[in-house]
Design a protein around this motif. Structure first.
Motif, PDB file in Angstrom:
ATOM      1  N   ALA A  13       0.827  -1.205   0.000  1.00  0.00           N
ATOM      2  CA  ALA A  13       0.000   0.000   0.000  1.00  0.00           C
ATOM      3  C   ALA A  13       0.865   1.261   0.000  1.00  0.00           C
ATOM      4  N   GLY A  14       1.917   1.257   0.818  1.00  0.00           N
ATOM      5  CA  GLY A  14       2.809   2.412   0.859  1.00  0.00           C
ATOM      6  C   GLY A  14       3.520   2.627  -0.459  1.00  0.00           C
ATOM      7  N   GLY A  15       3.967   1.512  -1.081  1.00  0.00           N
ATOM      8  CA  GLY A  15       4.612   1.626  -2.376  1.00  0.00           C
ATOM      9  C   GLY A  15       3.674   2.171  -3.440  1.00  0.00           C
ATOM     10  N   PHE A  16       2.408   1.719  -3.412  1.00  0.00           N
ATOM     11  CA  PHE A  16       1.428   2.198  -4.396  1.00  0.00           C
ATOM     12  C   PHE A  16       1.150   3.687  -4.196  1.00  0.00           C
ATOM     13  N   PHE A  72      -0.580   7.984 -12.374  1.00  0.00           N
ATOM     14  CA  PHE A  72      -1.701   8.816 -12.806  1.00  0.00           C
ATOM     15  C   PHE A  72      -1.230  10.245 -13.081  1.00  0.00           C
ATOM     16  N   TYR A  73      -0.049  10.340 -13.651  1.00  0.00           N
ATOM     17  CA  TYR A  73       0.574  11.637 -13.888  1.00  0.00           C
ATOM     18  C   TYR A  73      -0.282  12.524 -14.795  1.00  0.00           C
ATOM     19  N   GLU A  74      -0.761  11.969 -15.899  1.00  0.00           N
ATOM     20  CA  GLU A  74      -1.524  12.768 -16.871  1.00  0.00           C
ATOM     21  C   GLU A  74      -2.818  13.297 -16.252  1.00  0.00           C
ATOM     22  N   LYS A  75      -3.487  12.483 -15.457  1.00  0.00           N
ATOM     23  CA  LYS A  75      -4.724  12.935 -14.823  1.00  0.00           C
ATOM     24  C   LYS A  75      -4.455  14.083 -13.859  1.00  0.00           C
ATOM     25  N   GLY A  90      -4.396  20.282 -12.969  1.00  0.00           N
ATOM     26  CA  GLY A  90      -3.595  21.387 -12.453  1.00  0.00           C
ATOM     27  C   GLY A  90      -3.008  21.125 -11.085  1.00  0.00           C
ATOM     28  N   GLY A  91      -2.829  19.838 -10.738  1.00  0.00           N
ATOM     29  CA  GLY A  91      -2.260  19.495  -9.441  1.00  0.00           C
ATOM     30  C   GLY A  91      -3.262  19.513  -8.306  1.00  0.00           C
TER      31      GLY A  91
END
Length: 871
Positions: A106-109, A117-120, A125-126
């Protein structure tokens, strides 16, 4: 007569290694498939970091992986933390419970979520959505739990308090002075987890880019055998002196501090050998442990590698790493000089015997050590000439010619080493201790110096980035580890090349594992400290804390420094040095600079950061939580609390030096020439020796109280000649504010002019003073120079008013504390020009004359005492 026996150590060797493991790498080492998985994960992390630091990383890793390297860095750290560090003392050590597997995954995820989920996140806008904020909150809680396991409860508790302040800072139960409007869960999680303002901010970035490679470099150098080599050299060079084992511990710890980067590991590595020997010649258990603690902890302040905090200074202060280690050199070096002298005085006071029967003149020993360090520095500097020659002769082929030349040097030194027997670890409890002979053993490990020379060369001469410098030094270490054993076997005519090659490969893998596991705690510390830094930037509590400390200090700089030092010590009792440095410097470094300016003292930012750093490392010594003191007591069998207090007394020079270099920046080699720097080092060495003699109550013989006080006064005069000089001749000539433009026009380019400014504080509107330093720029007139500085003056109502500087100009930042639009104007009060006066170094003459008088008095008293002793 040297004792043949020593007290039984409280901890066995296995228990000591477990102590180091539990504090630095995790106490859990399961066997079988789980152990293999942990090893593979550690090796993968190390290799990932090596590739990330390589100059061809863009060809080896995708751009999105490089851009999100902090997420990968923290993912590895959290995953390993839950597997390697048990939750409680009663938790199993031989296997990983099911709940820890769940927490690790869980911590790693949560840590890698920003990459997945970088693009989302970018499209938003962060700003975190419902899923993002829940993952972020879970990630923070898991990070705090991982930090609790690896670093102790203090780090997690402090971070939790700051996190709670974000949500409940508007409560009526919060004191009004620090109350703020509060933030929503979405805003807080966006700031702390999905942007680079919190967990994934600057501290974790430095851990990812720089720190890992240096920790890995140390782990590999230790696996290569350099630690034992340095200890033997130190013991061979100093063991025959009175108190020799203690002196060897100091020098050996200075060398291994470069390798381990951990106070506790340093204590156990060198202490298991030196502490029993110190006890054999008459040191008590607590004294022996204290010497090892004081010397091991100071390994963190010794250039060229000063731990993670040094790399953070590069980012916070905004100067190259080479300048950081240049500024840190003199205080670190004289600190070790003082510690050697401390153990010498202890040995003389107790009339301790010497080990062995070899008699070497002290002058030869000192001369030999100076020649070694000077020769090493000269060799690092001289490397630029053959490199420049090859680059000019074969500019396109230098990339392969230079490695070939380095390989030939390695082969030659290895051939010399192969003619010597391999160095074995000595038994400090043996009935008869045989001192190593430096002339016999130094050849066996000269090639260990090559990676250090490469590191220093790239850092100091080429002035490459710390990450790239450590990369090339690490690559050389990989080559050495793989080849040293099979090549030695070949040169000795042995036939087990394959076995030796496999042994070298195992050493490489073990070094990769140790490097990753040693980094786990550091990565978690920097990530958790990011929560504190993020809270400060989100809430603005840093300014409130600064105002509170300024109020408590009454505007007095000395009181302010005492408060900062105490806060560093207090926080450092539960925080590792790096996290302690991040917290205190983020809150108070700028405040000390500003308060100094209000008092008319221009304090360089690097001096304040080093001040915080020095007090941060002292926390490893200070009772009741000094972990290094507990480790030393485990080796010596002494009392941990008494060991801590004794170590703190031995470390008084480390406490005093930061106060000195705040007021005398010459010690930090700021704006000095090479020869001035050499002179400063000599005088500072004398000053620290005199201070040590004064605080130890012994110079040539036992000092009387007034002599001790005079010795401390002499050391103060040598450290701070300006204190007395300024009272005899004022350092500045004061001019009217209206003359600023004229004085700027008359000054030479590069001259220094100080300007006293008065105006309303931006937050409180109370009038305050501030002194700013102007380095005179190029220009044909004073008006042109004012324009380049961004200063606009307006003579009105008998005052010289100052308009707000434009953004991007040199004084926009320093003068931003004023409210230029309040009813009261910001005005120039006066202009200070450096006075033409006698050199401050003249103060040295009466100080040294008084020192000679005390020496003469003590020498006569010592002679009388010797004559009175019956034959």
């Amino acid at each position: 007569m040297v004792k043949d026996t020593v007290e039984t150590r409280e901890f066995t060797e296995a228990q000591l290694q477990e102590l180091v493991a539990s504090s630095d790498a995790g106490a859990r080492s399961p066997a079988g498939a789980v152990g293999t998985l942990m090893a593979v994960t550690a090796v993968t992390w190390s290799l990932f970091q090596v590739i990330l630091a390589s100059p061809v990383v863009n060809h080896l890793l995708p751009a999105d992986v490089i851009n999100n390297s902090r997420q990968f860095h923290l993912t590895f750290a959290i995953f390993l933390a839950f597997l390697a560090y048990p939750a409680f003392k009663s938790s199993p050590r031989r296997y990983v419970p099911l709940q820890d597997w769940g927490l690790a995954l869980a911590g790693g995820f949560a840590a890698i979520y920003g990459y997945l989920f970088y693009e989302k996140i970018v499209r938003a806008g962060g700003i975190a959505d419902d899923t993002d904020k829940l993952v972020a909150l879970a990630g923070l809680l898991l990070l705090f739990e991982a930090a609790r396991r690896a670093l102790g409860p203090a780090m997690a508790v402090i971070a939790s308090v700051f996190l709670a302040y974000i949500f409940f800072g508007s409560s009526e139960y919060v004191p009004e002075v620090i109350r703020w409007k509060g933030a929503s869960l979405t805003k807080a999680m966006s700031h702390l987890w999905t942007t680079s303002e919190g967990v994934f901010g600057l501290p974790l970035s430095v851990s990812t880019k720089f720190v890992f490679l240096f920790v890995l470099f140390g782990a590999l150098l230790e696996k290569a055998g350099a630690g034992n080599y340095f200890i033997k050299l130190a013991f061979g060079a100093l063991g025959h002196l009175r108190g020799g084992p203690a002196k060897a511990a100091v020098v050996g710890s200075a060398a291994t501090g470069l390798i381990s980067g951990s106070s506790i590991a340093n204590v156990v590595t060198t202490g298991t050998f030196t502490i029993p020997l110190m006890k054999r010649v008459g040191f008590t258990s607590e004294q022996a442990g204290s010497v090892e603690v004081a010397s091991s902890v100071n390994g963190q302040i010794m250039p060229p590698v000063m731990g993670a905090a040094a790399f953070l200074m590069v980012e916070y202060v905004g100067i190259p790493y080479v300048q950081v280690i240049t500024h840190a050199f003199v205080p670190a070096a004289i600190s070790y000089v003082a510690l050697v002298y401390i153990v010498h005085l202890e040995a003389v006071k107790r009339n301790m015997p010497v080990l062995g029967s070899r008699a070497v003149p002290v002058a030869h020993t000192i001369g030999g050590m100076f020649a070694f360090f000077a020769g090493f520095a000269l060799l690092c500097y001289a490397m630029k000439y053959p490199v420049a020659m090859v680059t000019s002769l074969v500019p396109e082929g230098a990339g392969w010619v230079l490695p070939v030349m380095l390989g030939l040097a390695y082969a030659g030194l290895l051939a010399i080493a192969a003619r010597q027997p391999d160095l074995e670890t000595d038994d400090p409890n043996a009935r008869e201790v045989r001192l190593p002979v430096v002339s016999e053993i130094y050849k066996s490990g000269l090639y260990y110096l090559l990676p250090i020379i490469v590191l220093v060369y790239f850092l100091m001469i080429e002035q490459k980035s710390p990450g790239l410098s450590a990369f090339w030094a690490t690559m050389l270490l990989f080559f050495i580890l793989l080849t040293q054993k099979p090549l030695k076997a070949f040169l000795r005519g042995q036939l087990d090349y394959g076995d030796q090659l496999r042994s070298g490969l195992r050493d490489v893998v073990a070094g990769l594992i140790d490097g990753a596991r040693n980094m786990t705690g550091i990565a978690l510390a920097t990530a958790t400290a990011g929560v504190i830094v993020g809270t400060v930037t989100l809430t603005g509590v840093g300014q409130v804390m600064a105002d509170l400390v300024e109020f408590l200090s009454g505007g007095n700089l000395i009181a302010m420094l005492l408060l900062v030092g105490f806060l560093s010590l207090f926080l450092g009792m539960g925080l590792p040095t790096t996290a302690n440095y991040i917290v205190v410097s983020s809150l108070l470094a700028a405040v000390v600079v500003e308060l100094g300016a209000q008092a008319g003292l221009v304090v360089p930012l690097i001096a304040v950061h080093l001040f915080v750093f020095y007090f941060g490392i002292m926390a490893d010594v200070t009772p009741p939580v000094g972990l290094a003191s507990f480790a030393a007591a485990a080796v010596s069998g002494g009392d941990a609390i008494r060991t801590g207090f004794t170590a703190f007394f031995y470390s008084l020079r480390t406490v005093a030096l930061p106060f000195v270099f705040i007021f005398n920046t010459d010690l930090l080699l700021i704006d000095v020439t090479l020869w001035q720097g050499f002179f400063i080092f000599i005088i500072a060495s004398i000053a620290i020796l005199v201070f040590t003699a004064g605080t130890m109550g012994w110079f040539i013989t036992r000092s009387r109280l007034y002599e001790s006080l005079l010795l401390v006064l002499i050391s103060f005069a040598l450290f701070r000649p300006d204190f007395f000089h300024d009272r005899i001749e004022p350092p500045f000539v004061q001019h009217e504010a209206a003359m600023l433009e004229q004085l700027l026009g008359e000054a030479a380019e590069g001259d220094e002019i100080r300007v006293e400014v008065n105006g309303p504080d931006f937050d409180t509107l109370e009038l305050k003073d501030l002194t700013v330093k102007i380095d005179v720029p190029a220009g044909a007139s004073g008006a042109e120079r004012l324009g380049k500085l961004g200063l606009l003056l307006l003579a009105e109502d008998g005052q010289v008013k100052l308009e707000e500087p434009f953004g991007g100009t040199p004084f926009f930042g320093p003068l931003s504390k004023f409210d230029f639009y309040a009813d009261d104007p910001v005005v120039v009060k006066s202009v200070l020009i450096t006075a033409d006066r006698l050199p401050k170094e003249l103060v040295y003459f009466p100080a040294l004359l008084l020192l000679g008088l005390i020496a003469l008095m003590q020498q006569r008293r010592a002679r009388r005492q010797a004559e009175e002793v019956p034959a």
